[in-house]
Design an enzyme around this catalytic site. Sequence first.
Site, PDB file in Angstrom:
ATOM      1  N   HIS A 189       0.812  -1.219   0.000  1.00  0.00           N
ATOM      2  CA  HIS A 189       0.000   0.000   0.000  1.00  0.00           C
ATOM      3  C   HIS A 189       0.844   1.267   0.000  1.00  0.00           C
ATOM      4  O   HIS A 189       0.401   2.304  -0.462  1.00  0.00           O
ATOM      5  CB  HIS A 189      -1.010  -0.033   1.150  1.00  0.00           C
ATOM      6  CG  HIS A 189      -2.161  -0.926   0.825  1.00  0.00           C
ATOM      7  ND1 HIS A 189      -2.312  -2.176   1.366  1.00  0.00           N
ATOM      8  CD2 HIS A 189      -3.183  -0.772  -0.061  1.00  0.00           C
ATOM      9  CE1 HIS A 189      -3.391  -2.741   0.849  1.00  0.00           C
ATOM     10  NE2 HIS A 189      -3.934  -1.916  -0.016  1.00  0.00           N
ATOM     11  N   ARG A 332     -15.310   1.469  -2.065  1.00  0.00           N
ATOM     12  CA  ARG A 332     -15.094   0.208  -1.359  1.00  0.00           C
ATOM     13  C   ARG A 332     -15.275   0.438   0.135  1.00  0.00           C
ATOM     14  O   ARG A 332     -14.722   1.390   0.684  1.00  0.00           O
ATOM     15  CB  ARG A 332     -13.676  -0.300  -1.629  1.00  0.00           C
ATOM     16  CG  ARG A 332     -13.386  -1.587  -0.892  1.00  0.00           C
ATOM     17  CD  ARG A 332     -12.049  -2.156  -1.268  1.00  0.00           C
ATOM     18  NE  ARG A 332     -10.947  -1.422  -0.677  1.00  0.00           N
ATOM     19  CZ  ARG A 332      -9.667  -1.680  -0.948  1.00  0.00           C
ATOM     20  NH1 ARG A 332      -9.355  -2.608  -1.831  1.00  0.00           N
ATOM     21  NH2 ARG A 332      -8.711  -1.006  -0.367  1.00  0.00           N
ATOM     22  N   GLU A 431     -10.737 -10.931  -5.117  1.00  0.00           N
ATOM     23  CA  GLU A 431      -9.317 -10.861  -4.775  1.00  0.00           C
ATOM     24  C   GLU A 431      -8.867 -12.068  -3.961  1.00  0.00           C
ATOM     25  O   GLU A 431      -7.724 -12.159  -3.551  1.00  0.00           O
ATOM     26  CB  GLU A 431      -8.984  -9.546  -4.052  1.00  0.00           C
ATOM     27  CG  GLU A 431      -9.872  -9.208  -2.883  1.00  0.00           C
ATOM     28  CD  GLU A 431      -9.567  -7.837  -2.275  1.00  0.00           C
ATOM     29  OE1 GLU A 431      -8.535  -7.233  -2.597  1.00  0.00           O
ATOM     30  OE2 GLU A 431     -10.369  -7.386  -1.440  1.00  0.00           O
ATOM     31  N   ASP A 455      -4.190  -8.500  -4.338  1.00  0.00           N
ATOM     32  CA  ASP A 455      -4.419  -9.580  -3.381  1.00  0.00           C
ATOM     33  C   ASP A 455      -4.643 -10.916  -4.084  1.00  0.00           C
ATOM     34  O   ASP A 455      -4.206 -11.954  -3.586  1.00  0.00           O
ATOM     35  CB  ASP A 455      -5.612  -9.246  -2.480  1.00  0.00           C
ATOM     36  CG  ASP A 455      -5.192  -8.312  -1.360  1.00  0.00           C
ATOM     37  OD1 ASP A 455      -4.156  -8.588  -0.733  1.00  0.00           O
ATOM     38  OD2 ASP A 455      -5.871  -7.296  -1.141  1.00  0.00           O
ATOM     39  N   ARG A 465       2.578  -9.836  -0.210  1.00  0.00           N
ATOM     40  CA  ARG A 465       2.846  -8.667  -1.060  1.00  0.00           C
ATOM     41  C   ARG A 465       3.753  -7.641  -0.387  1.00  0.00           C
ATOM     42  O   ARG A 465       4.205  -6.689  -1.028  1.00  0.00           O
ATOM     43  CB  ARG A 465       1.519  -8.030  -1.508  1.00  0.00           C
ATOM     44  CG  ARG A 465       0.712  -7.413  -0.392  1.00  0.00           C
ATOM     45  CD  ARG A 465      -0.724  -7.135  -0.826  1.00  0.00           C
ATOM     46  NE  ARG A 465      -0.930  -5.819  -1.364  1.00  0.00           N
ATOM     47  CZ  ARG A 465      -2.127  -5.272  -1.579  1.00  0.00           C
ATOM     48  NH1 ARG A 465      -3.236  -5.946  -1.317  1.00  0.00           N
ATOM     49  NH2 ARG A 465      -2.252  -4.071  -2.051  1.00  0.00           N
ATOM     50  N   CYS A 502      -9.421  -3.380 -10.459  1.00  0.00           N
ATOM     51  CA  CYS A 502      -8.847  -2.220  -9.770  1.00  0.00           C
ATOM     52  C   CYS A 502      -7.490  -2.546  -9.161  1.00  0.00           C
ATOM     53  O   CYS A 502      -6.904  -1.727  -8.475  1.00  0.00           O
ATOM     54  CB  CYS A 502      -9.813  -1.691  -8.721  1.00  0.00           C
ATOM     55  SG  CYS A 502     -10.295  -2.940  -7.512  1.00  0.00           S
TER      56      CYS A 502
HETATM   57  C1  PEP Z   1      -6.224  -5.409  -4.755  1.00  0.00           C
HETATM   58  O1  PEP Z   1      -6.058  -6.224  -3.842  1.00  0.00           O
HETATM   59  O2  PEP Z   1      -5.892  -5.611  -5.938  1.00  0.00           O
HETATM   60  C2  PEP Z   1      -6.848  -4.110  -4.475  1.00  0.00           C
HETATM   61  C3  PEP Z   1      -7.165  -3.277  -5.433  1.00  0.00           C
HETATM   62  O3  PEP Z   1      -7.041  -3.789  -3.164  1.00  0.00           O
HETATM   63  P1  PEP Z   1      -5.866  -3.275  -2.193  1.00  0.00           P
HETATM   64  O4  PEP Z   1      -4.639  -3.042  -3.037  1.00  0.00           O
HETATM   65  O5  PEP Z   1      -6.336  -2.025  -1.546  1.00  0.00           O
HETATM   66  O6  PEP Z   1      -5.718  -4.404  -1.235  1.00  0.00           O
HETATM   67 MG    MG Z   2      -7.022  -5.921  -1.965  1.00  0.00          MG
END
Ligand code: PEP
Ligand code: MG
Length: 576
Positions: A189, A332, A431, A455, A465, A502
């Site tokens: 993130h 979300r 995800e 995810d 990740r 996304c």
């Molecule tokens: C993902 O997991 O691809 C996603 C868009 O959500 P985040 O990156 O906020 O976990």
């Molecule tokens: Mg995610």
Amino acid sequence: MKQLIRGIPAAQGFTQGPIFIWQDVDLIMPEPYPCSNPIQAWKKIQAAIESASVEIEQLRSKVLLDAGKEQAAIFDAHLMMANDEALHEMVKGLLEEGINPEAAWMNSINTFAEMLESLSDELLKARSVDVRDVGKRVLACLLGKSLIVNALKEKSVIVARDLAPSQTATIDRSLALAFCIAEGGPTSHTAILAKALGIPAIVGLGEDILKLKPGEIVWVDANAGNVIVQPEEDEQRAFFQRRSSADRQQAADLETAFEPARTLDGFQVEVVANIGGVEDAKTALAHGADGVGLFRTEFIYLNRQSMPTFEMQVDIYRQVVTVMDGRPLVVRTLDIGGDKQVDYLGIIQEPNPFLGWRGIRMISEKPEILRNQFCALLKAGQGSDLRIMLPMVSQLEEVIQARQLSNEALDWVKSEIPGWTARLQYGIMVEVPSAALMIEHFAPLVDFFSIGTNDLTQYTLAVDRMNGRVSGLASPFHPAVLKLIERTVRVAHQHNKWVGMCGELAGEISAVPFLLGIGLDEFSMSAAAIPAVKRVIRQIKTADCIPIAAWALNLSSAAEVCAYLQSELKRLTTNI
Ligand code: PEP
Ligand code: MG
């Protein structure tokens, strides 16, 4: 001496500047030792309380400027706690018993915090977080450290072992030239936040980056993932050439960013943005976004000591709704847990936070948080194209329960605001592999799906990740991930549901032929990626992409898929 350190590109861009080493402040308690002079020991603690109070005052002034009076009031409460008479008496009592000052202070803080935690009043309970926060700050001063060592004074390249999203959010963005992270993955993130801020970032640079000296000038090519110290003349020339050609391409893409994303054979998709707040929403529109495909609302909950009030939530959502002005807005619901920790929501340390109490999983224990968020969203979303999406779904029951809560919220908003309407849709993120494999069962419960490849990749390939050591394995181009993506789109379409994406893969230009080939309806990405992705979509035909997608699905490794898709993209387009 010349040095080249290679990492993984996480947010594009070029920069040069002095490095600033982000310090992890480890507060290690000394082994217990006897305290023979309680008066002396109390003086030591008093001095630490005074230093901590100065820090709290500084933070208060900064937050007052950045975020306003209400947020700054938290620090008034901190000052009161640090100087609380009852707390001081408790500490003095322990010093009299011969306990060393660090332990006397922390034992008293823990007793005070536990006492608050045992109360039934939720507000008072939540104050225990502040008590622990103050306790830590004073302890740092007692140990001769400071928790605000990380304030930037000049424009710098920030070098860190790792950064939590909450830490990244506190950095003065006007002074951050780039992030160079030793660990972490490109979909952590922090990397995503850097992208949203338009700050170049490289992750997975390893230990070498941490050995550089503060103030040393580095050249950062975040497109290639390189950090160079004292480059040779020819390398400097190459750096400037790469930078100006990237700048030229970016400027050309931006000029056409407002044209629709329609392929040469007339197939149109939505290209929308991932945002974390109202400023990102404005940036997204300036980059040609057709709307928002992911509003990560958890940023509203980070860096706070207590739950944002209902009015505060409505106010933030309404600002975003206003900026979007009728364009699609996918919001979300709270996706807390994983690498986003929020103490006041009751998140405790878990051995595997990404596999733990995260996202929609809080619904069974704390349904009121979600109900409250639905109500705030619906109230703010009056008259808009609002699409509400649930994160981290792995079980049908989660969606059934959430739909019940959203129905209750809908009844509430209709009684509260007579004549309330909105173009409302509900969706889930895909995800977790179980969701991708059960699309046909989820389809009757939702209007749309959005694939979270960040995810989905980590859960399909069992690669954390956040872990730089294995992030090389975490490619969304892995055929196993692509098969789940293809299945999601195919089965959702059979049930007449639209599908977006996304995760970071949606913003990769080399993925465009594959994603068009399988029929993805909506591409959502950081604002900066939009112009280039739109350009590529306009340069190709869907009919050419269908066999490319089919071929990619039969390859046997991420490396093969990447090489194949890159060469196909080159073949199909003229400008690459
Ligand atoms: C993902 O997991 O691809 C996603 C868009 O959500 P985040 O990156 O906020 O976990
Ligand atoms: Mg995610």
